[in-house]
Every structure is written in structure tokens, then in C-alpha cells.
Design a protein around this motif. Structure first.
Motif, PDB file in Angstrom:
ATOM      1  N   LEU A   1       0.833  -1.214   0.000  1.00 11.90           N
ATOM      2  CA  LEU A   1       0.000   0.000   0.000  1.00 11.90           C
ATOM      3  C   LEU A   1       0.863   1.259   0.000  1.00 11.90           C
ATOM      4  O   LEU A   1       0.568   2.221  -0.710  1.00 11.90           O
ATOM      5  CB  LEU A   1      -0.914   0.020   1.228  1.00 11.90           C
ATOM      6  CG  LEU A   1      -2.247  -0.683   1.113  1.00 11.90           C
ATOM      7  CD1 LEU A   1      -2.937  -0.740   2.474  1.00 11.90           C
ATOM      8  CD2 LEU A   1      -3.138  -0.013   0.098  1.00 11.90           C
ATOM      9  N   GLY A   2       1.927   1.227   0.783  1.00  6.15           N
ATOM     10  CA  GLY A   2       2.838   2.356   0.827  1.00  6.15           C
ATOM     11  C   GLY A   2       3.503   2.612  -0.511  1.00  6.15           C
ATOM     12  O   GLY A   2       3.637   3.757  -0.944  1.00  6.15           O
ATOM     13  N   VAL A   3       3.893   1.548  -1.180  1.00  6.02           N
ATOM     14  CA  VAL A   3       4.489   1.684  -2.517  1.00  6.02           C
ATOM     15  C   VAL A   3       3.454   2.258  -3.482  1.00  6.02           C
ATOM     16  O   VAL A   3       3.757   3.153  -4.272  1.00  6.02           O
ATOM     17  CB  VAL A   3       5.031   0.334  -3.033  1.00  6.02           C
ATOM     18  CG1 VAL A   3       5.398   0.414  -4.510  1.00  6.02           C
ATOM     19  CG2 VAL A   3       6.231  -0.106  -2.196  1.00  6.02           C
ATOM     20  N   ARG A   4       2.238   1.752  -3.401  1.00  9.72           N
ATOM     21  CA  ARG A   4       1.171   2.240  -4.279  1.00  9.72           C
ATOM     22  C   ARG A   4       0.934   3.739  -4.054  1.00  9.72           C
ATOM     23  O   ARG A   4       0.770   4.499  -5.004  1.00  9.72           O
ATOM     24  CB  ARG A   4      -0.115   1.461  -4.026  1.00  9.72           C
ATOM     25  CG  ARG A   4      -1.283   1.911  -4.899  1.00  9.72           C
ATOM     26  CD  ARG A   4      -2.555   1.190  -4.527  1.00  9.72           C
ATOM     27  NE  ARG A   4      -2.593  -0.130  -5.165  1.00  9.72           N
ATOM     28  CZ  ARG A   4      -3.527  -1.038  -4.913  1.00  9.72           C
ATOM     29  NH1 ARG A   4      -4.479  -0.798  -4.035  1.00  9.72           N
ATOM     30  NH2 ARG A   4      -3.486  -2.214  -5.528  1.00  9.72           N
TER      31      ARG A   4
ATOM     32  N   GLU B   1       8.355 -12.359  -2.565  1.00 10.56           N
ATOM     33  CA  GLU B   1       8.326 -12.644  -4.008  1.00 10.56           C
ATOM     34  C   GLU B   1       8.867 -14.039  -4.288  1.00 10.56           C
ATOM     35  O   GLU B   1       8.290 -14.786  -5.085  1.00 10.56           O
ATOM     36  CB  GLU B   1       9.140 -11.595  -4.777  1.00 10.56           C
ATOM     37  CG  GLU B   1       8.483 -10.236  -4.822  1.00 10.56           C
ATOM     38  CD  GLU B   1       9.340  -9.184  -5.496  1.00 10.56           C
ATOM     39  OE1 GLU B   1       8.746  -8.252  -6.061  1.00 10.56           O
ATOM     40  OE2 GLU B   1      10.591  -9.275  -5.464  1.00 10.56           O
ATOM     41  N   SER B   2       9.948 -14.387  -3.628  1.00  7.85           N
ATOM     42  CA  SER B   2      10.553 -15.708  -3.823  1.00  7.85           C
ATOM     43  C   SER B   2       9.598 -16.816  -3.370  1.00  7.85           C
ATOM     44  O   SER B   2       9.418 -17.818  -4.070  1.00  7.85           O
ATOM     45  CB  SER B   2      11.862 -15.787  -3.040  1.00  7.85           C
ATOM     46  OG  SER B   2      12.424 -17.066  -3.137  1.00  7.85           O
TER      47      SER B   2
ATOM     48  N   LEU C   1       6.891  -6.086  -7.061  1.00 10.40           N
ATOM     49  CA  LEU C   1       7.339  -4.725  -7.327  1.00 10.40           C
ATOM     50  C   LEU C   1       8.166  -4.651  -8.603  1.00 10.40           C
ATOM     51  O   LEU C   1       8.943  -5.544  -8.898  1.00 10.40           O
ATOM     52  CB  LEU C   1       8.217  -4.207  -6.179  1.00 10.40           C
ATOM     53  CG  LEU C   1       7.618  -4.087  -4.795  1.00 10.40           C
ATOM     54  CD1 LEU C   1       8.668  -3.541  -3.840  1.00 10.40           C
ATOM     55  CD2 LEU C   1       6.384  -3.214  -4.806  1.00 10.40           C
ATOM     56  N   ASP C   2       7.985  -3.549  -9.311  1.00 11.45           N
ATOM     57  CA  ASP C   2       8.908  -3.144 -10.362  1.00 11.45           C
ATOM     58  C   ASP C   2       9.776  -2.070  -9.747  1.00 11.45           C
ATOM     59  O   ASP C   2       9.266  -1.029  -9.307  1.00 11.45           O
ATOM     60  CB  ASP C   2       8.156  -2.571 -11.579  1.00 11.45           C
ATOM     61  CG  ASP C   2       7.584  -3.647 -12.475  1.00 11.45           C
ATOM     62  OD1 ASP C   2       8.216  -4.725 -12.594  1.00 11.45           O
ATOM     63  OD2 ASP C   2       6.504  -3.419 -13.050  1.00 11.45           O
ATOM     64  N   ARG C   3      11.067  -2.315  -9.685  1.00  8.71           N
ATOM     65  CA  ARG C   3      11.985  -1.362  -9.070  1.00  8.71           C
ATOM     66  C   ARG C   3      12.689  -0.563 -10.151  1.00  8.71           C
ATOM     67  O   ARG C   3      13.142  -1.113 -11.137  1.00  8.71           O
ATOM     68  CB  ARG C   3      12.995  -2.107  -8.205  1.00  8.71           C
ATOM     69  CG  ARG C   3      12.349  -2.827  -7.028  1.00  8.71           C
ATOM     70  CD  ARG C   3      13.279  -3.900  -6.468  1.00  8.71           C
ATOM     71  NE  ARG C   3      12.650  -4.655  -5.414  1.00  8.71           N
ATOM     72  CZ  ARG C   3      11.886  -5.733  -5.617  1.00  8.71           C
ATOM     73  NH1 ARG C   3      11.648  -6.161  -6.827  1.00  8.71           N
ATOM     74  NH2 ARG C   3      11.356  -6.372  -4.592  1.00  8.71           N
TER      75      ARG C   3
ATOM     76  N   GLY D   1       1.148  -7.811  -8.385  1.00 16.63           N
ATOM     77  CA  GLY D   1       1.177  -7.235  -7.048  1.00 16.63           C
ATOM     78  C   GLY D   1      -0.073  -6.435  -6.749  1.00 16.63           C
ATOM     79  O   GLY D   1      -0.647  -6.527  -5.656  1.00 16.63           O
ATOM     80  N   ASP D   2      -0.516  -5.648  -7.737  1.00 17.35           N
ATOM     81  CA  ASP D   2      -1.764  -4.889  -7.587  1.00 17.35           C
ATOM     82  C   ASP D   2      -2.950  -5.820  -7.352  1.00 17.35           C
ATOM     83  O   ASP D   2      -3.767  -5.588  -6.469  1.00 17.35           O
ATOM     84  CB  ASP D   2      -2.036  -4.056  -8.848  1.00 17.35           C
ATOM     85  CG  ASP D   2      -1.584  -2.620  -8.728  1.00 17.35           C
ATOM     86  OD1 ASP D   2      -1.677  -2.037  -7.626  1.00 17.35           O
ATOM     87  OD2 ASP D   2      -1.146  -2.077  -9.744  1.00 17.35           O
TER      88      ASP D   2
END
Length: 115
Positions: A35-38, A65-66, A73-75, A87-88
Motif C-alpha cells: 500500500l505504501g508503494v502504491r 516474491e521468492s 514490485l517493479d523497481r 502485485g496490484d
């Protein structure tokens, strides 16, 4: 039934890989990071909002993720991060299920304990 009317249920949900041996993989903490990343466009900013070291947030996301076998995430280095479509979708599903379960728990609690 109870004299303390401030009681209410709290339901926690976690998503794991079926048949996996590592326990829960996507729970409230990972959902809060997502949520923070979003909202902030950065894992670093999300971690800071949670009073967490970036290195810990990064490790949690990589481990998740693993374990799940999907990228969340896309970094983009110094330009921040965004949630992947997977992720969304996982975050939206988690939040919807969490909301629905907690609403149901409140209704059930009212029926069972406040009658």
C-alpha cells in the motif's frame, strides 16, 4: 452477555502457497508495504512510514516474491518502485477479503455475544 461493550473481533488473514512449508507469505505487514508503494511510489518511503529500515523492507519483499513465485514490485532504482499487475491484483484481493472477513466477524460477534 459481556459487561465490557468495547469488545470487538479482529480477524487476520495471510496468503500462502498451497502445500508450501514456509507458513504465511502475504499478510498485513507485506500488504502495508505494498500500500505504501502504491501511495508513495517508493519502497523506501513506504518503509519510512512504517518506521522500518529500507533494508528490512527490501528483504521482506524479496523473500515474499521468492516464496510466492511472483514479482510484486517493479523497481526503478533511484526513481522508486511500483506494484506489478500481479502485485496490484494480490493486494486488491487481500484487502477485499480482509474487509469482508472483518465485516462478517463483527456481525457474527454481535449475534453471538451481544444478544
Amino acid at each position: 452477555m459481556f459487561e465490557n461493550t468495547n469488545l470487538s473481533p479482529l480477524v487476520r488473514i495471510a496468503i500462502s502457497v498451497e502445500g508450501g512449508s514456509r507458513g504465511s507469505m502475504f499478510g498485513r505487514g507485506v500488504a502495508d508495504l505494498c500500500l505504501g508503494v502504491r501511495e508513495k511510489g517508493s519502497l523506501n518511503a513506504a518503509a519510512k512510514d512504517m518506521h522500518m529500515a529500507y533494508s528490512k523492507a527490501w528483504r521482506i519483499m524479496k523473500d515474499t516474491e521468492s516464496a510466492l513465485g511472483i514479482r510484486l514490485l517493479d523497481r526503478d532504482g533511484a526513481h522508486g518502485s511500483t506494484l506489478t499487475p500481479e502485485g496490484d491484483a494480490l493486494l486488491d484481493s487481500y484487502l477485499e477479503i480482509d474487509r469482508d472477513l472483518n465485516e462478517y466477524a463483527l456481525k457474527l460477534f454481535a449475534q453471538k455475544f451481544k444478544a
